[in-house]
Design a protein around this motif. Structure first.
Motif, PDB file in Angstrom:
ATOM      1  N   TRP A 176       0.822  -1.213   0.000  1.00 45.88           N
ATOM      2  CA  TRP A 176       0.000   0.000   0.000  1.00 45.88           C
ATOM      3  C   TRP A 176       0.857   1.264   0.000  1.00 45.88           C
ATOM      4  O   TRP A 176       0.468   2.284  -0.589  1.00 45.88           O
ATOM      5  CB  TRP A 176      -0.975  -0.006   1.178  1.00 45.88           C
ATOM      6  CG  TRP A 176      -2.127  -0.927   0.942  1.00 45.88           C
ATOM      7  CD1 TRP A 176      -2.418  -2.084   1.602  1.00 45.88           C
ATOM      8  CD2 TRP A 176      -3.136  -0.785  -0.072  1.00 45.88           C
ATOM      9  NE1 TRP A 176      -3.546  -2.673   1.068  1.00 45.88           N
ATOM     10  CE2 TRP A 176      -4.007  -1.897   0.035  1.00 45.88           C
ATOM     11  CE3 TRP A 176      -3.396   0.169  -1.054  1.00 45.88           C
ATOM     12  CZ2 TRP A 176      -5.110  -2.067  -0.793  1.00 45.88           C
ATOM     13  CZ3 TRP A 176      -4.486  -0.005  -1.895  1.00 45.88           C
ATOM     14  CH2 TRP A 176      -5.333  -1.109  -1.748  1.00 45.88           C
TER      15      TRP A 176
ATOM     16  N   THR B  31       0.605   3.643  -3.378  1.00 48.98           N
ATOM     17  CA  THR B  31       0.115   5.001  -3.100  1.00 48.98           C
ATOM     18  C   THR B  31       1.096   6.051  -3.611  1.00 48.98           C
ATOM     19  O   THR B  31       0.696   7.052  -4.228  1.00 48.98           O
ATOM     20  CB  THR B  31      -0.132   5.188  -1.593  1.00 48.98           C
ATOM     21  OG1 THR B  31      -1.072   4.203  -1.136  1.00 48.98           O
ATOM     22  CG2 THR B  31      -0.684   6.571  -1.289  1.00 48.98           C
TER      23      THR B  31
ATOM     24  N   ASN C 254       2.603  -7.686  -2.649  1.00 57.23           N
ATOM     25  CA  ASN C 254       1.233  -8.177  -2.512  1.00 57.23           C
ATOM     26  C   ASN C 254       1.183  -9.699  -2.567  1.00 57.23           C
ATOM     27  O   ASN C 254       0.484 -10.350  -1.767  1.00 57.23           O
ATOM     28  CB  ASN C 254       0.365  -7.573  -3.619  1.00 57.23           C
ATOM     29  CG  ASN C 254      -1.112  -7.574  -3.270  1.00 57.23           C
ATOM     30  OD1 ASN C 254      -1.493  -7.472  -2.101  1.00 57.23           O
ATOM     31  ND2 ASN C 254      -1.947  -7.701  -4.274  1.00 57.23           N
TER      32      ASN C 254
ATOM     33  N   VAL D  96      -2.629   4.759   4.017  1.00 59.22           N
ATOM     34  CA  VAL D  96      -1.962   3.448   4.021  1.00 59.22           C
ATOM     35  C   VAL D  96      -2.469   2.582   5.171  1.00 59.22           C
ATOM     36  O   VAL D  96      -2.725   1.383   4.998  1.00 59.22           O
ATOM     37  CB  VAL D  96      -0.429   3.625   4.107  1.00 59.22           C
ATOM     38  CG1 VAL D  96       0.264   2.298   4.376  1.00 59.22           C
ATOM     39  CG2 VAL D  96       0.100   4.241   2.815  1.00 59.22           C
TER      40      VAL D  96
ATOM     41  N   LYS E 137      -6.036   1.271   4.361  1.00 58.67           N
ATOM     42  CA  LYS E 137      -6.018   0.219   3.349  1.00 58.67           C
ATOM     43  C   LYS E 137      -5.428  -1.079   3.905  1.00 58.67           C
ATOM     44  O   LYS E 137      -5.945  -2.174   3.635  1.00 58.67           O
ATOM     45  CB  LYS E 137      -5.217   0.681   2.130  1.00 58.67           C
ATOM     46  CG  LYS E 137      -5.894   1.785   1.315  1.00 58.67           C
ATOM     47  CD  LYS E 137      -7.170   1.264   0.661  1.00 58.67           C
ATOM     48  CE  LYS E 137      -7.769   2.283  -0.290  1.00 58.67           C
ATOM     49  NZ  LYS E 137      -9.011   1.773  -0.935  1.00 58.67           N
ATOM     50  N   THR E 138      -4.342  -0.972   4.676  1.00 57.56           N
ATOM     51  CA  THR E 138      -3.725  -2.172   5.245  1.00 57.56           C
ATOM     52  C   THR E 138      -4.644  -2.818   6.274  1.00 57.56           C
ATOM     53  O   THR E 138      -4.758  -4.050   6.341  1.00 57.56           O
ATOM     54  CB  THR E 138      -2.373  -1.818   5.898  1.00 57.56           C
ATOM     55  OG1 THR E 138      -1.552  -1.110   4.961  1.00 57.56           O
ATOM     56  CG2 THR E 138      -1.643  -3.079   6.349  1.00 57.56           C
TER      57      THR E 138
ATOM     58  N   SER F 135      -7.204  -4.726   4.378  1.00 55.05           N
ATOM     59  CA  SER F 135      -6.633  -5.975   3.866  1.00 55.05           C
ATOM     60  C   SER F 135      -6.494  -7.008   4.978  1.00 55.05           C
ATOM     61  O   SER F 135      -6.838  -8.186   4.803  1.00 55.05           O
ATOM     62  CB  SER F 135      -5.262  -5.711   3.231  1.00 55.05           C
ATOM     63  OG  SER F 135      -5.364  -4.870   2.108  1.00 55.05           O
TER      64      SER F 135
END
Length: 354
Positions: A176, A180, A208, A270, A273-274, A277
């Motif tokens: 991420w 980004t 990823n 970040v 988003k993390t 996930s």
């Protein structure tokens, strides 16, 4: 005279590199426990991941083009120093991953060949990343002595489950961060101060895929995800990884400014988003939508900066010690408030598409 200047520069370069190398941690684990791990309940996913690793999508990606050949003396001294630090930290982190994955591959190959090959191919990726970053450092008359680094570093022991939690998050947060930065610089190319950023889109796909491998490892060991202890450990590692990034980046506001980013907004995106996930794998996610979450991280960052300033201050020993105790107490208290903030249960959404 020229030789003297060159020798002085070489000594400065070695000193700078050595100081940087003392900072990162390298990890080791219980290799026997790893080798005996039963992954049969998730065998098909591992075989699919292994096939994807074998394809090696980035085999021909990390090739320097003519843009690297230009002189970088046009960068002002401050930006140059900040960027060199970024390269050093990134290279060391990638090389740390290479060493761990390579050793895991070597130690478990007889008992767990599928996992061993996966680790070998991930070490290939990490070595490629570290080498590419080290070549970039050479453009600034610096390089990391990776052989020295291998022999001289102290290794921190983590049990396999802690390696899984920490490395899964490290790979995903790396993805991420890179994507980004890449997307931002695609829109604002005037801030692309060096061509390495052009490589981040494909590069981050390695991160990823590595994260997906560790997610598969965690799913193959339900005891790491389905009890109250695992919920606490997941919260601990989520907070540790997020707070570490946030506090580190708070010290490097100028670097992010040099590439046109607001460090705080970058970290918030970040982390969100993390966290999202991680919620697809971990039984809990942190409640980053709680208004206090980032406010408390801001307070932690301020206390951390105060501690750094106190280490460099000329105050008396007693005065310094009292102020440090106060700063440490506030930092620990705010981290505890973050840890005990009610998390979000994610198990009900594991099988949904998001």
């Amino acid at each position: 005279m020229l030789n003297t200047i060159a020798q002085k520069q070489e000594l400065e370069n070695k000193r700078s590199t050595k100081e940087t190398l003392l900072t990162p941690r390298f990890y080791t684990t219980n290799f026997d426990e790893m080798a005996k791990m039963d992954i049969s309940i998730n065998q098909q996913e591992f075989e699919a991941i292994l096939e994807e690793f074998r394809v090696d999508y980035n085999k021909n990606h990390f090739i320097r083009d003519e843009e690297f050949n230009k002189s970088w003396n046009n960068l002002d001294e401050k930006t140059r120093a900040l960027f060199i630090e970024f390269l050093e930290r990134s290279c060391t982190a990638e090389f740390s991953g290479f060493l761990l994955y390579k050793e895991l591959s070597r130690r478990i190959k007889d008992q767990s060949p599928v996992l061993a090959e996966c680790f070998a191919l991930m070490s290939r990726d990490e070595a490629r990343h570290a080498g590419f970053l080290n070549k970039a450092m050479a453009d600034f008359n610096l390089s990391l002595d990776l052989g020295f680094l291998t022999k001289s570093r102290k290794y921190t022991f983590f049990s396999p489950k802690f390696i899984f939690y920490a490395t899964y998050l490290s790979e995903k947060i790396g993805y991420w961060r890179y994507i980004t930065i890449y997307r931002h610089l695609e829109k604002h190319q005037e801030f692309r101060i060096y061509p390495i950023f052009k490589f981040f889109e494909n590069w981050c796909q390695d991160e990823n895929r590595h994260g997906d491998f560790f997610a598969a490892l965690l799913r193959s060991q339900p005891q790491f995800l389905n009890n109250w202890q695992s919920r606490l450990w997941c919260r601990f590692f989520l907070l540790s990884v997020f707070a570490t990034m946030y506090l580190n980046d708070f010290q490097r506001l100028d670097f992010y400014s040099s590439i046109g980013l607001d460090a705080r907004q970058f970290d918030i995106q970040v982390i969100r988003k993390t966290n999202e996930s991680a919620g697809r794998v971990f039984p809990v996610a942190l409640n980053v939508d709680n208004p206090q979450f980032f406010q408390l991280l801001d307070k932690c960052s301020c206390q951390n900066r105060m501690l750094i300033e106190l280490n460099n201050s000329s105050n008396s020993f007693i005065s310094n010690s009292l102020m440090k105790v106060s700063a440490y107490t506030k930092l620990i208290w705010n981290l505890m408030r973050l840890f005990f903030m009610r998390p979000i249960n994610t198990t009900d959404t594991w099988n949904t598409i998001r």
